[in-house]
Design a protein around this motif. Structure first.
Motif, short mmCIF file in Angstrom:
data_model
loop_
_atom_site.label_atom_id
_atom_site.label_comp_id
_atom_site.label_asym_id
_atom_site.label_seq_id
_atom_site.Cartn_x
_atom_site.Cartn_y
_atom_site.Cartn_z
N ARG A 124 -5.53 -25.39 -14.20
CA ARG A 124 -6.16 -25.24 -15.50
C ARG A 124 -7.25 -24.18 -15.45
O ARG A 124 -7.95 -24.03 -14.46
CB ARG A 124 -6.77 -26.57 -15.94
N ARG A 125 -7.43 -23.50 -16.58
CA ARG A 125 -8.48 -22.51 -16.71
C ARG A 125 -9.81 -23.19 -17.01
O ARG A 125 -9.86 -24.35 -17.38
CB ARG A 125 -8.14 -21.53 -17.82
N PHE A 126 -10.91 -22.44 -16.88
CA PHE A 126 -12.23 -23.02 -17.09
C PHE A 126 -12.40 -23.54 -18.51
O PHE A 126 -13.08 -24.53 -18.72
CB PHE A 126 -13.34 -22.03 -16.71
N THR A 127 -11.77 -22.91 -19.49
CA THR A 127 -11.91 -23.38 -20.88
C THR A 127 -11.28 -24.77 -21.03
O THR A 127 -11.81 -25.62 -21.74
CB THR A 127 -11.26 -22.41 -21.86
N GLU A 128 -10.16 -24.99 -20.37
CA GLU A 128 -9.50 -26.29 -20.45
C GLU A 128 -10.28 -27.35 -19.69
O GLU A 128 -10.35 -28.51 -20.11
CB GLU A 128 -8.07 -26.18 -19.92
N ASP A 171 -7.67 -27.40 -10.04
CA ASP A 171 -6.69 -28.46 -9.90
C ASP A 171 -7.04 -29.58 -10.88
O ASP A 171 -8.17 -30.08 -10.87
CB ASP A 171 -6.73 -29.00 -8.47
N PRO A 172 -6.12 -29.97 -11.76
CA PRO A 172 -6.40 -31.00 -12.76
C PRO A 172 -6.83 -32.33 -12.15
O PRO A 172 -7.70 -33.01 -12.70
CB PRO A 172 -5.09 -31.16 -13.53
N THR A 173 -6.26 -32.70 -11.02
CA THR A 173 -6.63 -33.97 -10.39
C THR A 173 -8.09 -33.93 -9.93
O THR A 173 -8.83 -34.91 -10.11
CB THR A 173 -5.70 -34.27 -9.19
N ALA A 174 -8.52 -32.81 -9.38
CA ALA A 174 -9.91 -32.68 -8.94
C ALA A 174 -10.86 -32.75 -10.13
O ALA A 174 -11.92 -33.38 -10.06
CB ALA A 174 -10.09 -31.36 -8.19
N VAL A 175 -10.48 -32.13 -11.23
CA VAL A 175 -11.32 -32.15 -12.43
C VAL A 175 -11.38 -33.56 -13.01
O VAL A 175 -12.45 -34.04 -13.40
CB VAL A 175 -10.82 -31.14 -13.49
N ARG A 176 -10.25 -34.25 -13.06
CA ARG A 176 -10.25 -35.64 -13.57
C ARG A 176 -11.13 -36.54 -12.71
O ARG A 176 -11.89 -37.35 -13.22
CB ARG A 176 -8.82 -36.19 -13.57
N THR A 177 -11.03 -36.41 -11.38
CA THR A 177 -11.84 -37.22 -10.47
C THR A 177 -13.32 -36.92 -10.66
O THR A 177 -14.14 -37.83 -10.75
CB THR A 177 -11.42 -36.94 -9.01
N TRP A 178 -13.66 -35.65 -10.73
CA TRP A 178 -15.05 -35.24 -10.94
C TRP A 178 -15.57 -35.81 -12.26
O TRP A 178 -16.66 -36.36 -12.32
CB TRP A 178 -15.14 -33.71 -10.94
N HIS A 179 -14.78 -35.69 -13.30
CA HIS A 179 -15.21 -36.15 -14.62
C HIS A 179 -15.39 -37.67 -14.65
O HIS A 179 -16.33 -38.19 -15.25
CB HIS A 179 -14.20 -35.72 -15.68
N ALA A 180 -14.53 -38.40 -13.97
CA ALA A 180 -14.64 -39.87 -13.93
C ALA A 180 -15.89 -40.33 -13.20
O ALA A 180 -16.41 -41.41 -13.47
CB ALA A 180 -13.39 -40.46 -13.26
N GLN A 181 -16.39 -39.51 -12.28
CA GLN A 181 -17.57 -39.88 -11.49
C GLN A 181 -18.88 -39.38 -12.09
O GLN A 181 -19.94 -39.65 -11.54
CB GLN A 181 -17.42 -39.33 -10.07
N ARG A 182 -18.81 -38.67 -13.21
CA ARG A 182 -20.04 -38.18 -13.84
C ARG A 182 -20.85 -39.36 -14.38
O ARG A 182 -20.29 -40.32 -14.89
CB ARG A 182 -19.72 -37.21 -14.96
N PRO A 183 -22.18 -39.29 -14.31
CA PRO A 183 -23.00 -40.43 -14.72
C PRO A 183 -23.04 -40.67 -16.22
O PRO A 183 -23.34 -41.75 -16.67
CB PRO A 183 -24.38 -40.08 -14.19
N GLY A 184 -22.74 -39.67 -17.03
CA GLY A 184 -22.74 -39.85 -18.48
C GLY A 184 -24.00 -39.30 -19.13
O GLY A 184 -25.02 -39.07 -18.49
#
Length: 92
Positions: free
Chosen positions: A23-27, A65-78
């Motif tokens: 995925r690109r940075f915009t996505e 990598d979409p999986t890395a982005v999903r994992t990172w996003h799920a671990q963000r504190p909010g």
């Protein structure tokens, strides 16, 4: 960009069949609900996943990598989380 175009463009980011597509940075920014400039700042400060090796052959830009982005996003504190505060118990 019309709402329908936006939905079409980013809906496959969550599609399990598209896990191997970079995925690109915009996505990535759209998936995380942040602006593209915030995503670039996070990457520059090493607070977001590193880009995948190489570049998009069509655009010459970095991809993630979409999986890395999903994992990172799920671990963000909010939003509103005070990550600058730490608890130090009194040693006495």
């Amino acid at each position: 960009m019309a709402a329908q175009d936006h939905q079409k463009r980013y809906c496959n980011f969550r599609d399990a069949s598209a896990l191997s597509i970079s995925r690109r940075f915009t996505e990535c920014a759209a998936h995380a609900g942040i602006t593209t400039s915030t995503w670039r700042d996070y990457v520059a400060d090493h607070r977001a996943p590193a880009p995948s090796p190489g570049y998009d052959p069509h655009t010459g830009r970095k991809t993630w990598d979409p999986t890395a982005v999903r994992t990172w996003h799920a671990q963000r504190p909010g939003q509103g989380a005070r990550t600058d505060l730490t608890y130090h118990p009194d040693p006495h």
